[in-house]
Structure formats: structure tokens, C-alpha cells
Design a protein around this motif. Structure first.
Motif, short mmCIF file in Angstrom:
data_model
loop_
_atom_site.label_atom_id
_atom_site.label_comp_id
_atom_site.label_asym_id
_atom_site.label_seq_id
_atom_site.Cartn_x
_atom_site.Cartn_y
_atom_site.Cartn_z
N PRO A 164 0.93 -1.17 0.08
CA PRO A 164 0.01 0.06 -0.09
C PRO A 164 0.82 1.19 0.12
N SER A 165 0.65 2.11 -0.79
CA SER A 165 1.23 3.40 -0.80
C SER A 165 0.51 4.34 0.30
N LYS A 166 1.15 5.43 0.50
CA LYS A 166 0.63 6.35 1.47
C LYS A 166 -0.53 6.80 1.17
N GLU A 167 -0.77 6.99 -0.28
CA GLU A 167 -1.99 7.70 -0.50
C GLU A 167 -2.98 6.59 -0.37
N TYR A 224 -6.41 5.72 7.88
CA TYR A 224 -5.78 6.21 9.08
C TYR A 224 -5.12 7.48 9.08
N PRO A 225 -5.61 8.25 9.93
CA PRO A 225 -5.32 9.76 9.96
C PRO A 225 -3.79 10.26 9.99
N GLY A 226 -3.00 9.16 10.24
CA GLY A 226 -1.76 9.62 10.43
C GLY A 226 -0.76 9.47 9.21
N LYS A 227 0.42 9.97 9.29
CA LYS A 227 1.04 10.18 7.73
C LYS A 227 1.60 8.49 7.52
N ALA A 228 1.38 7.90 8.32
CA ALA A 228 1.81 6.29 7.81
C ALA A 228 0.80 5.61 8.54
N TYR A 229 0.76 4.19 8.20
CA TYR A 229 0.01 3.35 9.22
C TYR A 229 0.30 3.31 10.53
N SER A 230 1.72 3.34 10.56
CA SER A 230 2.32 3.04 12.08
C SER A 230 2.22 4.48 12.66
N PRO A 231 1.61 4.57 13.80
CA PRO A 231 1.18 5.73 14.32
C PRO A 231 2.76 6.40 15.02
N TYR A 232 3.82 5.57 14.99
CA TYR A 232 4.83 5.84 15.72
C TYR A 232 6.03 6.21 14.54
N ALA A 233 5.73 5.91 13.26
CA ALA A 233 6.54 6.42 12.34
C ALA A 233 6.30 7.70 11.69
N GLN A 234 7.43 8.42 11.15
CA GLN A 234 7.15 9.79 10.66
C GLN A 234 6.40 10.80 11.72
N ARG A 235 6.59 10.55 12.93
CA ARG A 235 6.13 11.18 14.00
C ARG A 235 7.25 12.38 14.38
N SER A 236 6.80 13.69 13.85
CA SER A 236 7.94 14.90 14.39
C SER A 236 7.47 15.28 15.74
N PHE A 237 6.25 15.50 16.31
CA PHE A 237 5.83 15.93 17.68
C PHE A 237 6.48 15.18 18.55
N PRO A 238 6.68 15.68 19.83
CA PRO A 238 7.06 15.18 21.10
C PRO A 238 6.08 14.26 21.38
N SER A 239 6.67 12.92 21.69
CA SER A 239 5.36 11.78 22.04
C SER A 239 5.64 11.35 23.64
N ASP A 295 -13.19 19.10 18.11
CA ASP A 295 -14.54 18.53 18.38
C ASP A 295 -14.42 17.47 19.13
N ASP A 296 -15.63 16.72 19.83
CA ASP A 296 -15.52 15.48 20.20
C ASP A 296 -14.78 14.35 19.67
N ASN A 297 -14.80 14.30 18.20
CA ASN A 297 -14.19 13.27 17.56
C ASN A 297 -12.67 13.11 17.68
N ASP A 298 -12.10 14.22 18.08
CA ASP A 298 -10.74 14.38 18.12
C ASP A 298 -10.32 13.68 19.29
N LEU A 299 -11.25 13.35 20.45
CA LEU A 299 -10.66 12.50 21.45
C LEU A 299 -11.45 11.10 21.42
N ARG A 300 -11.74 10.73 20.20
CA ARG A 300 -12.16 9.12 19.84
C ARG A 300 -10.81 8.41 19.54
N SER A 301 -9.79 8.41 20.30
CA SER A 301 -8.67 8.11 19.87
C SER A 301 -7.66 7.72 21.06
N ARG A 302 -6.83 6.63 21.12
CA ARG A 302 -5.75 6.74 22.21
C ARG A 302 -4.53 7.66 22.05
N ALA A 303 -4.69 8.36 20.88
CA ALA A 303 -3.39 9.20 20.42
C ALA A 303 -4.08 10.56 19.99
N PRO A 304 -4.74 11.26 20.77
CA PRO A 304 -5.46 12.71 20.39
C PRO A 304 -4.18 13.62 20.07
#
Length: 641
Positions: free
Chosen positions: A26-29, A35-50, A470-479
């Protein structure tokens, strides 16, 4: 999420032969909408402090004159080892160890006469060769009451500027003794700094004390030995020193110009400055506040120490009468040495919330806000032991290390008032949101104010401000993905408005081994069109099925503390709280700031552990239970145009 697309893709994959499945990449596109992140893995390509890294920005060893003179024999190595999680023996002979190691620390011994106490006890001829020094040395050799009297006499002479000039010269920057001690400080930080595991900052405390009024700042360098060795710390004693913050700012500018490095300062303990910490009209020197002062303070002081051993500095009930949680670990008898009693009009120049409000007014006047700071927490312990845990508290100084009588022994007492022994606070730590555990990453987070203070517990808190949450932004374990994408984190300015009122996303997780959470509050401060300053505290998320009363007040969470057992149970409260909150009284024409305050359920203060373990008799007026808390750095709104 596009559920129809997900179902269709799954059906197609199930019909493919194994070989075809292996070739599908699968391509990124192709993941967009899945998945709303930059890649499937939420830990890949993450630039913000986690990650949040826990540390103490304010600790003293025996190299600080007051710590050493009053019995601290632990040096640099013991302090660093303890912070990293090793067991050490305290100056009073007790085994001590943190419940959990810290991730970073700034060791901030007093810059004035650093190393003097150790030199005195060793009989340094530069000290014993003077009449003053010889008298103190002989008294310390006798021990007992003579030693205590000598320590008090020495500290008094230091504070009043009546030390023999030869003693000052022997332990001032440029002397062989002083420069050797500074090199020891640098070398120790280099030994214990281990990028990725533990960050050891090269730092010191500039101890401006004006007639007993505390104007101290901690100076923290981003750099290693190569740059730190090019300078010596700023001091306050003449002829080379100064108590004026403007001169400290000049030192910081000189450091960066000379070395190419970076430095910052953070003020602390404003509640003992008797109104001088946050001037509005003029500094203590009589110099009127002007564009130079406000711009320099804004540049060099990105953080303020809002909580520590000598009281909590968020606000005061006199300043915030409608805040039911304002009277928390309050120290308001007077200045640092109680040489002057406190009066109500002094309070406005001492507390963080009021300073944030006054900063809005000063920005309107000068175009720059000198009090646009984030929040840090620290111990200010003088035992070399960075303990902020209620059940593992080793006090302010060796005289306040665990003993059956320490709750009864005043920290300070004069005709102007008293700071009782039981009133010392097991506080605090700083949580830093950084990309990695290194000097550079943690210092950079401090500089951008993406940090928060706690009174000791390691509560995890995220706070974001924007216009479209909005409330949808909290429907995640990684808001945090939505937090950074749609808004700004704690310590920042709101982006350009895209809706009628700002929205804030805040969530908190309890300390894994601590108490449940009572509530999350958002504190707002603002300036109206007439220049009047206001504040309001909003309960935005809370545990249980409580309902605010007719006055909007939320009922107390309850209390499970068993004082006889020094225990509590997590049968009330919540392990996590989160919400999206919109300011219901927003006016786009008014400057404002917002920060989150997270409260735990009630828990025992350290005095109850002394009663349980040592048999200490607790005074009737002692506070035995408290609600520990976290304070996020603020987010600011400034009208455009």
C-alpha cells in the motif's frame, strides 16, 4: 474513517492468492481515509514530542554555602546518583532512594561563594587566615551549639554584605578555589549525562536576595563542557556581582555571544519576595519598567517555578477569592528570612496567575509581555536528595530530614511570623514534552514552554488550544495527532481565528502508582476594553456523576484518606479524564490566557507518614491531607489588527 472503503479493500484482499497478497504494497496515498496519520504506524514519521520526561530544575549540594553550613555533606556525585535511581546514604545517616528514577535534572548550587562551606570545614588557609573565618572554623570544630551559632552568624553576615572582603575574594569567580569548584560542577554533569537515558544539565542558582526578599533565578545551559568552561557563573556579591536581574540578562547575553551556546533563566519562589518578583511600575532599584526591561525578561525567562518546598506559587485566596482551591500550601507570613512581615498589597507581585494577568496589561503598554512564562516545578532541596514524594520526603535541609521532631521544628521564626516545620511542602517536579531525552531536546522544550509542573505526582497531561477541536478528536488513544494538526500545545499562542471562539483539548492520566483524578479545570485570565484584569476558573471534566450546584460549583470528590494508616484508596475519582471545551464567554477583542489545572483526590501529606513510621506528634494546626495537582503552561490569545 471511511468504513465502506475499508470493507471493500478487505474483501478484495481475501480473494487474492497468497503470492498476490505478498506483492501488495500500500502506498501512503492508499491509506488516506483509513488512518489519519502520515503512515499506518502511528510511531513512524512522527515529528511532534510523544514522551514526557520527568525532572527537577532546582537542587543543592554541600557546595551551596547554606546547605553545607547546615550539615549537608553530600556532594555532586551523590546528588546525580540519587536522581538516576541509585541508593545513597543521607547526611544524617539514613538510606535513601527514589521510588522511580528521574529522567533529567539541573543541579543548581548557589553561585555566590560556591564551595565555601567545604573549604571552611577543610581548613582552607584562605579562610582561616582571616579573623572571621578562623572564628567560624574553630566553632565548627567544637560542634553542637557553637557550630549552629557559627552557621547562623555566617549566613547573616553573607545576607547583610558584612563578610570580610578577603573571604569574598577567595571564593569569587576568578579565584583558584572558585574556578576549581565550577570545573567540578561541569565535570560531574558531563560524567552523569547519558543521552537517551538521563540528562544532566550544567546549571547554577543566581541568588539575588534584596533585604531578605527572594529574587533568585536558576540558570540552565543547553551546552556541554566545551562552552560552559569558557565562563564562570554570575554572582550577587560585590565587587563583581549584582542583585539586579538586568545584569543577569547581560550575563546571559554575554554567554551566548562568547560561546555560541544557549542559556535560559527561570525565577522561583516569588511568594517570598514580598511583592518584588513581578514588578508592574518599577523594579526594586527604583528604575521604572520600560521597553528594555520587559523585552529582556520576556527573552531570558521563559519559565517560572510555580511550586516547590517553600510553598505553592500559583495564586493566593486574597487574589483569587472565588477559587475554592486557591489556598493550597500557602506560605504568606513574610519574606525568605521573615525579616519583614507580609502585607496584602505585596501579594499581587508574588503569584503566577496574577503575574500572567499583569503581563497582559504590560503588553498593552509596551508591546511585549514580560510575564509570558510557562510553569515548572522543583524541590529546591538542600539535602542533595531530589525527593518530592509524600511517602519519601527528606525535607528542605538536613535539619528537616526524617526525625520524630522535624514537624515541630520551625523552618524560620522571627517576631514577624513563623514558617512551621510541618508546612514544608513535598514538591515538585517538571514534566517536559520532548522528542528525546537529551540536553538539546529537553532544553528546547523548556524554551518553547511545552512543559508543566506538578506538586510531585507524575500525572500525564496534554493541553492544546485551537479553533476547530470537536469530540471526535478524543475518539482515539493518541489525540495528540489532532492536537498538533489542528491547534497548538501548552506554552504557545493560538493561531489565527477560524471560528467564533477557541476550543481546548485537555486530557490527563493519573500517576500509574498514584491517586485517581478529581477534576480538570481551565483557568482563564483576560483584560477587558477598559484595561481591567479578570480571571475565572472553569470545571471542564470531572469524575463520577456529580452535578454543579446553582452557583456552578462542583461538589467535592470525597475523601478516602485513613489518617491513622497514612493511606488512601482509589475507590473515588477517575484514572483518566478528557474533554473538549469551548470558552463560553470569549470576546475576540480581549487579550487572554488559558491553562489547565488537574487535581487529584485527597491524599496524605508527608506528616502522616512521620506519625505512622516515627511516632511523631502532629501539631493540631498542621495540614495533614491535600489535593496534589498539575499546572500546564498557558496558551495565549492576542487580538489581531
Amino acid at each position: 474513517m471511511n468504513y465502506h472503503r475499508t470493507t471493500a479493500l478487505a474483501a478484495i484482499l481475501l480473494t487474492l492468492a497468497p503470492a498476490a497478497q505478498a506483492q501488495f504494497k500500500p502506498s501512503k496515498e492508499s491509506l488516506e481515509g483509513l488512518y489519519p496519520g502520515k503512515a499506518y504506524s502511528p510511531y513512524a514519521q512522527r515529528s511532534f514530542p510523544s514522551q514526557v520526561f520527568w525532572g527537577d530544575s532546582h537542587l543543592h549540594t554541600s557546595l551551596s554555602p547554606d546547605a553545607g553550613l547546615f550539615g549537608n555533606t553530600l556532594g555532586l556525585d551523590e546528588a546525580w546518583r540519587f536522581a538516576r535511581g541509585e541508593e545513597v546514604t543521607s547526611a544524617t545517616g539514613l538510606p535513601a532512594k527514589l521510588g522511580r528514577p528521574l529522567d533529567w535534572m539541573a543541579l543548581t548550587d548557589h553561585s555566590d561563594m560556591m564551595g565555601f562551606a567545604t573549604g571552611l570545614f577543610a581548613g582552607d588557609p584562605a579562610i582561616t587566615g582571616t579573623e572571621q573565618g578562623r572564628g567560624w572554623y574553630e566553632a565548627f570544630q567544637q560542634g553542637g551549639d557553637a557550630s549552629t551559632a557559627a552557621a547562623l552568624d555566617l549566613i547573616t553576615n553573607f545576607a547583610q554584605g558584612t563578610l570580610d572582603p578577603a573571604l569574598v575574594e577567595a571564593y569569587s569567580p576568578g579565584s583558584a578555589a572558585y574556578d576549581s569548584v565550577w570545573q567540578d560542577v561541569i565535570d560531574a554533569a558531563e560524567r552523569y549525562n547519558e543521552p537517551g537515558r538521563f540528562t544532566a544539565f550544567i546549571a547554577y542558582e543566581w541568588t539575588s536576595l534584596v533585604a531578605g526578599n527572594n529574587l533568585h533565578r536558576n540558570v540552565i545551559l543547553r551546552d556541554d563542557a566545551a562552552r560552559a568552561e569558557q565562563v564562570v557563573p554570575m554572582v550577587t556579591q560585590p565587587p563583581v556581582g549584582s542583585t539586579d536581574p538586568l545584569d543577569l540578562y547581560a550575563w546571559l547575553e554575554g554567554y551566548e555571544s562568547k560561546t555560541g551556546g544557549k542559556a535560559l533563566a527561570l525565577a522561583h519562589n516569588g511568594n517570598l519576595s514580598n511583592g518584588l518578583m513581578f514588578p508592574v511600575d518599577a523594579q526594586y532599584t527604583g528604575r521604572a519598567l520600560d521597553e528594555t526591561y520587559v523585552s529582556l525578561r520576556n527573552r531570558w525567562e521563559p519559565l517560572y517555578e510555580i511550586t516547590q518546598i517553600k510553598g505553592d506559587g500559583e495564586t493566593h485566596p486574597y487574589l483569587s477569592p472565588d477559587d475554592e482551591f486557591a489556598d493550597y500550601e500557602t506560605w504568606d507570613a513574610g519574606n525568605l528570612d521573615l525579616s519583614e512581615a507580609k502585607t496584602p498589597e505585596m501579594l499581587a507581585g508574588e503569584y503566577a496567575r496574577e503575574a500572567l494577568k499583569q503581563g497582559l496589561a504590560l503588553e498593552g503598554k509596551f508591546g511585549t509581555n514580560p510575564y509570558k512564562f510557562g510553569f515548572s516545578g522543583a524541590t529546591d532541596s538542600h539535602t542533595s536528595l531530589t525527593t518530592a514524594e509524600e511517602d519519601n520526603y527528606f525535607g528542605k535541609a538536613t535539619s528537616a530530614e526524617p526525625s520524630i521532631t522535624r514537624v515541630l521544628h520551625p523552618f524560620t521564626e522571627t517576631e514577624n511570623g513563623i514558617f512551621p516545620g510541618w508546612s514544608l511542602v513535598a514538591s515538585g517536579y517538571t514534566g517536559v514534552w520532548a522528542t528525546e531525552n537529551t540536553r538539546e531536546a529537553i532544553w528546547d522544550a523548556m524554551a518553547r514552554k511545552e512543559v508543566y509542573a506538578t506538586t510531585g505526582p507524575r500525572i500525564t497531561v496534554r493541553f492544546f488550544g485551537g479553533w476547530e477541536f470537536d469530540d471526535n478528536d478524543l475518539r482515539s488513544r493518541a489525540p495528540a495527532f489532532a492536537g498538533y494538526d489542528k491547534g497548538v500545545p501548552m506554552g504557545a499562542d493560538l493561531r489565527k481565528a477560524t471560528s467564533e471562539a477557541p476550543t481546548f483539548m485537555v486530557y490527563a492520566l493519573r500517576d500509574p502508582i498514584g491517586a485517581n483524578l478529581d477534576r480538570i479545570q481551565i483557568v482563564k485570565g483576560w483584560m477587558d476594553a477598559e484595561g481591567a484584569l479578570h480571571e475565572k476558573v472553569y470545571d471542564v471534566a470531572w469524575s463520577g456523576d456529580r452535578t454543579p450546584d446553582a452557583d456552578g460549583k462542583l461538589p467535592p470528590v470525597g475523601n478516602t484518606v485513613d489518617e491513622e494508616a497514612a493511606n488512601f484508596t482509589n475507590t473515588i475519582g477517575a484514572s483518566e479524564l478528557a474533554t473538549i471545551w469551548t470558552d463560553p464567554e470569549f470576546d475576540a477583542a480581549q487579550q487572554a490566557f488559558y491553562y489547565a489545572r488537574v487535581l487529584e483526590i485527597p491524599t496524605p501529606r508527608w506528616v502522616l507518614y512521620d506519625k505512622l513510621r516515627l511516632g511523631a506528634v502532629i501539631p493540631e494546626d498542621a495540614i495533614t491531607v491535600g489535593q496534589e495537582r498539575a499546572y500546564t503552561s498557558p496558551i495565549w490569545y492576542t487580538p489581531k489588527g
